[in-house]
Scaffold this active site. Structure first.
Site, PDB file in Angstrom:
ATOM      1  N   ASP A  70       0.844  -1.189   0.000  1.00  0.00           N
ATOM      2  CA  ASP A  70       0.000   0.000   0.000  1.00  0.00           C
ATOM      3  C   ASP A  70       0.881   1.241   0.000  1.00  0.00           C
ATOM      4  OD1 ASP A  70      -2.067  -1.779   0.487  1.00  0.00           O
ATOM      5  OD2 ASP A  70      -1.908  -1.538   2.657  1.00  0.00           O
ATOM      6  N   ASP A  76      -0.798   7.482   8.452  1.00  0.00           N
ATOM      7  CA  ASP A  76      -0.474   6.102   8.836  1.00  0.00           C
ATOM      8  C   ASP A  76       0.793   6.089   9.684  1.00  0.00           C
ATOM      9  OD1 ASP A  76      -1.884   6.147   6.383  1.00  0.00           O
ATOM     10  OD2 ASP A  76      -1.399   4.048   6.045  1.00  0.00           O
ATOM     11  N   GLU A  99       1.446  -3.463  11.267  1.00  0.00           N
ATOM     12  CA  GLU A  99       1.216  -3.703   9.846  1.00  0.00           C
ATOM     13  C   GLU A  99       2.119  -2.837   8.967  1.00  0.00           C
ATOM     14  OE1 GLU A  99      -0.818  -3.127   5.998  1.00  0.00           O
ATOM     15  OE2 GLU A  99      -1.407  -1.771   7.612  1.00  0.00           O
ATOM     16  N   GLU A 100       2.577  -1.722   9.507  1.00  0.00           N
ATOM     17  CA  GLU A 100       3.413  -0.797   8.733  1.00  0.00           C
ATOM     18  C   GLU A 100       4.890  -1.173   8.718  1.00  0.00           C
ATOM     19  OE1 GLU A 100       2.507   1.644   6.816  1.00  0.00           O
ATOM     20  OE2 GLU A 100       0.392   1.515   7.317  1.00  0.00           O
ATOM     21  N   ASP A 121      -2.689  -2.780  13.615  1.00  0.00           N
ATOM     22  CA  ASP A 121      -2.779  -2.102  12.319  1.00  0.00           C
ATOM     23  C   ASP A 121      -3.114  -0.662  12.679  1.00  0.00           C
ATOM     24  OD1 ASP A 121      -3.324  -1.048   9.866  1.00  0.00           O
ATOM     25  OD2 ASP A 121      -4.780  -2.548   9.264  1.00  0.00           O
ATOM     26  N   LEU A 123      -3.587   2.219  11.123  1.00  0.00           N
ATOM     27  CA  LEU A 123      -4.657   2.951  10.434  1.00  0.00           C
ATOM     28  C   LEU A 123      -5.165   2.110   9.268  1.00  0.00           C
ATOM     29  CD1 LEU A 123      -5.742   5.565  11.448  1.00  0.00           C
ATOM     30  CD2 LEU A 123      -4.436   6.760   9.739  1.00  0.00           C
ATOM     31  N   ASP A 124      -6.263   1.450   9.525  1.00  0.00           N
ATOM     32  CA  ASP A 124      -6.850   0.569   8.526  1.00  0.00           C
ATOM     33  C   ASP A 124      -7.760   1.379   7.607  1.00  0.00           C
ATOM     34  OD1 ASP A 124      -7.644  -2.075   7.497  1.00  0.00           O
ATOM     35  OD2 ASP A 124      -9.583  -1.570   8.370  1.00  0.00           O
ATOM     36  N   GLU A 285      -5.460  -7.866  10.880  1.00  0.00           N
ATOM     37  CA  GLU A 285      -6.849  -7.517  10.571  1.00  0.00           C
ATOM     38  C   GLU A 285      -7.810  -8.664  10.888  1.00  0.00           C
ATOM     39  OE1 GLU A 285      -5.697  -6.507   6.485  1.00  0.00           O
ATOM     40  OE2 GLU A 285      -6.419  -4.481   6.828  1.00  0.00           O
TER      41      GLU A 285
HETATM   42  P1  FDP Z   1      -6.923  -0.049   2.491  1.00  0.00           P
HETATM   43  O1  FDP Z   1      -6.381  -0.735   1.274  1.00  0.00           O
HETATM   44  O2  FDP Z   1      -7.645   1.228   2.180  1.00  0.00           O
HETATM   45  O3  FDP Z   1      -5.918   0.131   3.607  1.00  0.00           O
HETATM   46  O4  FDP Z   1      -6.369  -3.989   4.131  1.00  0.00           O
HETATM   47  C1  FDP Z   1      -6.564  -2.685   3.845  1.00  0.00           C
HETATM   48  C2  FDP Z   1      -7.946  -2.369   3.311  1.00  0.00           C
HETATM   49  O5  FDP Z   1      -8.062  -1.021   3.109  1.00  0.00           O
HETATM   50  C3  FDP Z   1      -9.089  -2.846   4.233  1.00  0.00           C
HETATM   51  O6  FDP Z   1      -9.337  -1.999   5.289  1.00  0.00           O
HETATM   52  C4  FDP Z   1     -10.242  -2.933   3.279  1.00  0.00           C
HETATM   53  O7  FDP Z   1     -11.250  -3.828   3.727  1.00  0.00           O
HETATM   54  C5  FDP Z   1      -9.592  -3.410   2.000  1.00  0.00           C
HETATM   55  O8  FDP Z   1      -8.213  -3.036   2.073  1.00  0.00           O
HETATM   56  C6  FDP Z   1     -10.197  -2.778   0.773  1.00  0.00           C
HETATM   57  O9  FDP Z   1      -9.666  -3.367  -0.359  1.00  0.00           O
HETATM   58  P2  FDP Z   1     -10.255  -3.103  -1.839  1.00  0.00           P
HETATM   59  O10 FDP Z   1      -9.942  -1.687  -2.157  1.00  0.00           O
HETATM   60  O11 FDP Z   1      -9.539  -4.072  -2.698  1.00  0.00           O
HETATM   61  O12 FDP Z   1     -11.728  -3.372  -1.790  1.00  0.00           O
END
Ligand code: FDP
Length: 340
Positions: A70, A76, A99-100, A121, A123-124, A285
């Protein structure tokens, strides 16, 4: 003379709740409570920054990419450092993992090591930050398995059913701290005027069955045929089984899981052709959310078994995840296992 009516409900702060829970364990040393107190402080510090993010123009990418691929936003990094710094010196933890960060995070030498392990994590849902859409922080606590000294990778790589606490902080229309230590799931809403989390959702129970499904349906063509059949089934018309289900997808796991916890239904990130093990991380997560959902009477699955039974082999491993109301996850598994 003013006669005081007995108040309808007492104000229960998160601090007081943690202390009252501690009294249920006569041998408690206060270490675990101390850890939770530190976490609630970390939550407030992150919330303060999240809530003014748009104002101080700290948004935007730093150009760095985290170990999961990401793009890392500045917020974050702030959340990551803040949680680490709030937790590193209490003497409750022997190691952390975030997670970072690629590797485990050691407790600085000048601070005492404790008997717990924290995974988080910070900032999810970070891709939602710029749009001011719900994001959250997720945490997971284990007892250390190493006997002394610095915590190790093995301390961090424990199955989800061994969590002694898990929870999340959701920064939405309100900020809510939801956690469980294995005695029910409780939610505390932040009153920003006094800076306290107040008990607002006591002993949350997830409905046995819902009528909402939540997943990124844009990936439909890349899913396994069994997942496609299940989702098609949910969208068919049949009053007796509450179909069609409604689709709700925020794209922040914390937000989608929190809604699923309160309203029921199913949240999923299945495997697909581009992500053969799904996209979400087991340790940061899926395990904590599965712990919360199962503690609230729901179910979690990777398609074959409870998420909490998945054997971790690396810090950043991914897993397909299906979680929510018991009947919904049962039915989903029937499709996935070819029984329907
Ligand atoms: P993000 O990429 O915005 O950090 O694991 C990270 C996550 O968000 C989850 O919070 C979220 O459920 C998922 O990814 C969203 O993924 P998509 O964009 O592929 O739907």
């Amino acid at each position: 003379m003013i006669s005081r009516m007995p108040s309808l409900r007492k104000f229960m702060t998160l601090e007081r709740f943690i202390n009252e829970q501690e009294r249920l364990y006569p041998n408690a040393t206060g270490n675990f409570s101390g850890l939770l107190h530190d976490l609630s402080l970390a939550a407030k510090l992150v919330w303060r920054e999240v809530s003014k993010a748009g104002l101080v123009n700290i948004l935007g990418t730093t150009g760095r990419v985290n170990v999961s691929g990401d793009v890392v936003k500045k917020l974050d990094e702030f959340a990551d450092e803040t949680i680490y710094k709030a937790m590193d010196h209490g003497g409750h933890l022997c190691v952390m993992a975030s997670e970072e960060n690629e590797d485990i995070l050691h407790i600085p030498d000048q601070y005492p090591d404790g008997k717990y392990v924290l995974l988080y994590d910070p900032l999810d849902g970070s891709s939602n930050i710029d749009a001011n859409i719900t994001i959250g922080s997720i945490f997971s606590v284990y007892r250390r398995i190493s006997t002394s000294g610095k915590g190790t990778l093995a301390d961090c790589l424990q199955e989800g059913y061994k969590q002694v606490a898990a929870g999340y902080i959701i920064y939405g229309s309100s900020t809510i701290f939801v956690y469980s230590t294995g005695r029910g799931v409780h939610g505390f809403t932040l009153d920003p005027t006094v800076g306290e989390f107040l008990l607002s959702h006591e002993n949350i129970r997830i409905p046995k069955k819902g009528r909402i499904y939540s997943l990124n349906e844009g990936n439909f063509r890349n899913w396994d045929e069994s997942v496609q059949r299940y989702v098609r089934y949910l969208t068919e018309q049949d009053k007796s089984t509450d179909r069609p289900y409604s689709l709700r997808y925020i794209g922040t796991m914390v937000g989608d899981s929190h809604r699923t916890l309160l309203y029921g239904g199913i949240f999923s990130y299945p495997a697909d052709r581009n992500n053969p093990l799904g996209k979400l991380r087991l340790m940061y997560e899926c395990n904590p959310m599965a712990f919360i959902i199962e503690q609230a009477g729901g179910r979690s699955s990777d398609g074959k078994q409870s998420i909490l039974r998945v054997l971790p082999t690396s810090l950043h491993q991914h897993t397909p995840v299906f979680l929510g109301s018991e009947e919904d996850v049962n039915l989903c598994e029937e499709f996935l296992q070819g029984r329907r």
